[in-house]
Design a protein around this motif. Structure first.
Motif, PDB file in Angstrom:
ATOM      1  N   CYS A  11       0.540  48.809 -12.368  1.00 24.86           N
ATOM      2  CA  CYS A  11       0.555  48.696 -10.973  1.00 24.86           C
ATOM      3  C   CYS A  11       0.138  47.295 -10.434  1.00 24.86           C
ATOM      4  N   VAL A  12      -0.905  46.748 -11.104  1.00 25.01           N
ATOM      5  CA  VAL A  12      -1.286  45.613 -10.791  1.00 25.01           C
ATOM      6  C   VAL A  12      -0.331  44.459 -10.796  1.00 25.01           C
ATOM      7  N   MET A  13       0.480  44.549 -12.152  1.00 26.95           N
ATOM      8  CA  MET A  13       1.462  43.579 -12.277  1.00 26.95           C
ATOM      9  C   MET A  13       2.601  43.810 -11.303  1.00 26.95           C
ATOM     10  N   LEU A  14       3.082  44.987 -10.603  1.00 27.21           N
ATOM     11  CA  LEU A  14       4.162  45.300  -9.937  1.00 27.21           C
ATOM     12  C   LEU A  14       3.692  44.674  -8.578  1.00 27.21           C
ATOM     13  N   GLY A  15       2.430  45.093  -8.184  1.00 24.55           N
ATOM     14  CA  GLY A  15       1.857  44.735  -6.859  1.00 24.55           C
ATOM     15  C   GLY A  15       1.809  43.093  -6.612  1.00 24.55           C
ATOM     16  N   THR A  16       1.454  42.469  -7.885  1.00 23.45           N
ATOM     17  CA  THR A  16       1.257  41.131  -7.785  1.00 23.45           C
ATOM     18  C   THR A  16       2.587  40.313  -7.625  1.00 23.45           C
ATOM     19  N   TYR A  17       3.646  40.960  -8.486  1.00 21.74           N
ATOM     20  CA  TYR A  17       5.053  40.330  -8.429  1.00 21.74           C
ATOM     21  C   TYR A  17       5.566  40.662  -6.970  1.00 21.74           C
ATOM     22  N   LEU A  18       5.334  41.747  -6.353  1.00 28.07           N
ATOM     23  CA  LEU A  18       5.979  42.177  -5.013  1.00 28.07           C
ATOM     24  C   LEU A  18       5.392  40.950  -4.051  1.00 28.07           C
ATOM     25  N   VAL A  19       4.013  40.847  -3.985  1.00 29.57           N
ATOM     26  CA  VAL A  19       3.320  39.869  -3.127  1.00 29.57           C
ATOM     27  C   VAL A  19       3.798  38.430  -3.183  1.00 29.57           C
ATOM     28  N   GLU A  20       3.627  37.881  -4.663  1.00 28.05           N
ATOM     29  CA  GLU A  20       4.160  36.712  -4.705  1.00 28.05           C
ATOM     30  C   GLU A  20       5.510  36.323  -4.342  1.00 28.05           C
ATOM     31  N   ASN A  21       6.427  37.117  -4.583  1.00 22.67           N
ATOM     32  CA  ASN A  21       7.892  36.985  -4.394  1.00 22.67           C
ATOM     33  C   ASN A  21       8.386  37.730  -3.042  1.00 22.67           C
ATOM     34  N   ARG A  22       7.522  38.170  -2.460  1.00 19.74           N
ATOM     35  CA  ARG A  22       7.912  38.861  -1.070  1.00 19.74           C
ATOM     36  C   ARG A  22       9.069  39.752  -1.201  1.00 19.74           C
ATOM     37  N   THR A  23       9.211  40.296  -2.384  1.00 22.23           N
ATOM     38  CA  THR A  23      10.661  40.970  -2.756  1.00 22.23           C
ATOM     39  C   THR A  23      10.341  42.833  -2.162  1.00 22.23           C
ATOM     40  N   THR A  24      11.644  43.374  -2.353  1.00 17.30           N
ATOM     41  CA  THR A  24      11.602  44.712  -1.968  1.00 17.30           C
ATOM     42  C   THR A  24      11.150  45.682  -3.068  1.00 17.30           C
ATOM     43  N   VAL A  25      10.931  46.854  -2.810  1.00 16.38           N
ATOM     44  CA  VAL A  25      10.889  47.919  -3.838  1.00 16.38           C
ATOM     45  C   VAL A  25      11.924  47.998  -4.985  1.00 16.38           C
ATOM     46  N   ARG A  26      12.977  47.904  -4.245  1.00 17.27           N
ATOM     47  CA  ARG A  26      14.377  47.853  -5.082  1.00 17.27           C
ATOM     48  C   ARG A  26      14.429  46.451  -6.042  1.00 17.27           C
ATOM     49  N   ALA A  27      14.452  45.254  -5.451  1.00 15.00           N
ATOM     50  CA  ALA A  27      14.377  44.155  -6.353  1.00 15.00           C
ATOM     51  C   ALA A  27      13.179  44.296  -7.460  1.00 15.00           C
ATOM     52  N   THR A  28      12.094  44.583  -6.976  1.00 14.89           N
ATOM     53  CA  THR A  28      10.694  44.579  -8.093  1.00 14.89           C
ATOM     54  C   THR A  28      11.334  45.809  -9.179  1.00 14.89           C
ATOM     55  N   ALA A  29      11.912  46.946  -8.816  1.00 17.08           N
ATOM     56  CA  ALA A  29      12.360  47.666  -9.888  1.00 17.08           C
ATOM     57  C   ALA A  29      13.294  47.153 -10.788  1.00 17.08           C
ATOM     58  N   LEU A  54      -5.541  43.899  -3.109  1.00 17.81           N
ATOM     59  CA  LEU A  54      -4.154  43.653  -3.617  1.00 17.81           C
ATOM     60  C   LEU A  54      -3.194  44.917  -2.812  1.00 17.81           C
ATOM     61  N   TYR A  55      -3.629  46.073  -2.955  1.00 21.71           N
ATOM     62  CA  TYR A  55      -3.038  47.062  -1.986  1.00 21.71           C
ATOM     63  C   TYR A  55      -2.969  46.564  -0.588  1.00 21.71           C
ATOM     64  N   GLU A  56      -3.884  46.201   0.102  1.00 25.44           N
ATOM     65  CA  GLU A  56      -3.680  45.744   1.449  1.00 25.44           C
ATOM     66  C   GLU A  56      -2.443  44.672   1.529  1.00 25.44           C
ATOM     67  N   GLN A  57      -2.493  43.615   0.756  1.00 23.85           N
ATOM     68  CA  GLN A  57      -1.517  42.657   0.599  1.00 23.85           C
ATOM     69  C   GLN A  57       0.057  43.248   0.559  1.00 23.85           C
ATOM     70  N   VAL A  58       0.080  44.157  -0.649  1.00 23.03           N
ATOM     71  CA  VAL A  58       1.342  44.896  -0.813  1.00 23.03           C
ATOM     72  C   VAL A  58       1.972  45.539   0.434  1.00 23.03           C
ATOM     73  N   GLN A  59       0.763  46.340   1.086  1.00 22.53           N
ATOM     74  CA  GLN A  59       1.174  47.211   2.420  1.00 22.53           C
ATOM     75  C   GLN A  59       1.855  46.353   3.409  1.00 22.53           C
ATOM     76  N   ARG A  60       1.109  44.906   3.558  1.00 20.32           N
ATOM     77  CA  ARG A  60       1.675  43.973   4.779  1.00 20.32           C
ATOM     78  C   ARG A  60       3.129  43.653   4.063  1.00 20.32           C
ATOM     79  N   VAL A  61       3.631  43.396   2.975  1.00 21.84           N
ATOM     80  CA  VAL A  61       4.916  43.008   2.384  1.00 21.84           C
ATOM     81  C   VAL A  61       5.957  44.228   2.754  1.00 21.84           C
ATOM     82  N   LEU A  62       5.361  45.501   2.399  1.00 22.47           N
ATOM     83  CA  LEU A  62       6.300  46.580   2.462  1.00 22.47           C
ATOM     84  C   LEU A  62       6.473  46.888   3.888  1.00 22.47           C
TER      85      LEU A  62
END
Length: 90
Positions: A11-29, A54-62
Protein backbone atom coordinates in the motif's frame (compact mmCIF):
# COMPACT_ATOMS: atom_id res chain seq x y z
CA UNK A 1 1.71 -12.32 9.76
CA UNK A 2 3.79 -12.12 6.57
CA UNK A 3 0.73 -11.15 4.51
CA UNK A 4 -0.02 -8.15 6.70
CA UNK A 5 3.55 -6.86 6.36
CA UNK A 6 3.49 -7.42 2.61
CA UNK A 7 0.13 -5.66 2.35
CA UNK A 8 1.50 -2.67 4.27
CA UNK A 9 4.55 -2.46 2.04
CA UNK A 10 2.37 -2.77 -1.05
CA UNK A 11 0.00 0.00 0.00
CA UNK A 12 2.91 2.37 0.66
CA UNK A 13 4.46 1.47 -2.69
CA UNK A 14 1.15 2.00 -4.51
CA UNK A 15 0.46 5.27 -2.71
CA UNK A 16 3.94 6.58 -3.43
CA UNK A 17 3.66 5.68 -7.12
CA UNK A 18 0.21 7.27 -7.39
CA UNK A 19 1.38 10.53 -5.79
CA UNK A 20 4.73 10.79 -7.58
CA UNK A 21 3.25 10.11 -11.02
CA UNK A 22 -0.16 11.73 -10.37
CA UNK A 23 -1.82 8.70 -11.97
CA UNK A 24 -5.29 7.23 -11.69
CA UNK A 25 -6.17 4.08 -9.80
CA UNK A 26 -6.62 2.34 -13.15
CA UNK A 27 -3.15 3.36 -14.40
CA UNK A 28 -1.57 2.37 -11.10
CA UNK A 29 -3.26 -1.03 -11.22
CA UNK A 30 -2.01 -1.59 -14.77
CA UNK A 31 1.53 -0.61 -13.80
CA UNK A 32 1.64 -3.13 -10.93
CA UNK A 33 -0.49 -5.75 -12.70
CA UNK A 34 -3.08 -5.94 -9.93
CA UNK A 35 -6.79 -5.16 -9.82
CA UNK A 36 -8.22 -1.67 -9.47
CA UNK A 37 -10.14 -2.89 -6.43
CA UNK A 38 -6.93 -3.91 -4.70
CA UNK A 39 -5.26 -0.58 -5.45
CA UNK A 40 -8.29 1.37 -4.26
CA UNK A 41 -8.61 -0.65 -1.07
CA UNK A 42 -4.91 -0.36 -0.30
CA UNK A 43 -4.67 3.40 -0.86
CA UNK A 44 -7.92 4.29 0.90
CA UNK A 45 -8.35 1.84 3.76
CA UNK A 46 -4.98 0.24 4.58
CA UNK A 47 -2.79 3.28 3.87
CA UNK A 48 -4.85 5.41 6.25
CA UNK A 49 -3.65 3.26 9.16
CA UNK A 50 -0.13 2.59 7.87
CA UNK A 51 0.99 6.05 6.71
CA UNK A 52 -1.47 8.90 7.41
CA UNK A 53 0.73 11.57 5.77
CA UNK A 54 0.96 9.64 2.50
CA UNK A 55 -2.75 8.87 2.76
CA UNK A 56 -3.52 12.62 2.74
CA UNK A 57 -1.40 13.13 -0.37
CA UNK A 58 -3.12 10.22 -2.11
CA UNK A 59 -6.51 11.64 -1.24
CA UNK A 60 -5.61 14.94 -2.90
CA UNK A 61 -4.58 13.13 -6.10
CA UNK A 62 -7.72 10.98 -6.06
CA UNK A 63 -9.89 14.08 -5.53
CA UNK A 64 -8.18 15.83 -8.46
CA UNK A 65 -8.73 12.74 -10.62
CA UNK A 66 -12.38 12.71 -9.63
CA UNK A 67 -12.74 16.39 -10.57
CA UNK A 68 -11.09 15.78 -13.96
CA UNK A 69 -12.69 12.50 -14.94
CA UNK A 70 -15.42 14.11 -17.03
CA UNK A 71 -12.70 15.76 -19.11
CA UNK A 72 -10.87 12.48 -19.64
CA UNK A 73 -14.11 10.79 -20.64
CA UNK A 74 -14.84 13.54 -23.14
CA UNK A 75 -11.39 13.18 -24.69
CA UNK A 76 -11.80 9.41 -25.00
CA UNK A 77 -15.16 9.83 -26.73
CA UNK A 78 -13.74 12.48 -29.06
CA UNK A 79 -10.85 10.21 -30.05
CA UNK A 80 -13.23 7.30 -30.59
CA UNK A 81 -15.41 9.22 -33.03
CA UNK A 82 -12.45 10.81 -34.82
CA UNK A 83 -10.99 7.34 -35.35
CA UNK A 84 -14.34 6.02 -36.62
CA UNK A 85 -14.65 8.93 -39.09
CA UNK A 86 -11.14 8.36 -40.42
CA UNK A 87 -11.77 4.63 -40.73
CA UNK A 88 -15.13 5.09 -42.51
CA UNK A 89 -14.06 7.93 -44.81
CA UNK A 90 -10.55 7.12 -45.53
Amino acid sequence: MMYISCCKERCVMLGTYLVENRTTVRATAQQFNISKSTVHKDVTKVLRRVNPALYEQVQRVLEQNKDERHLRGGEATKKKYLYQNIKNNG
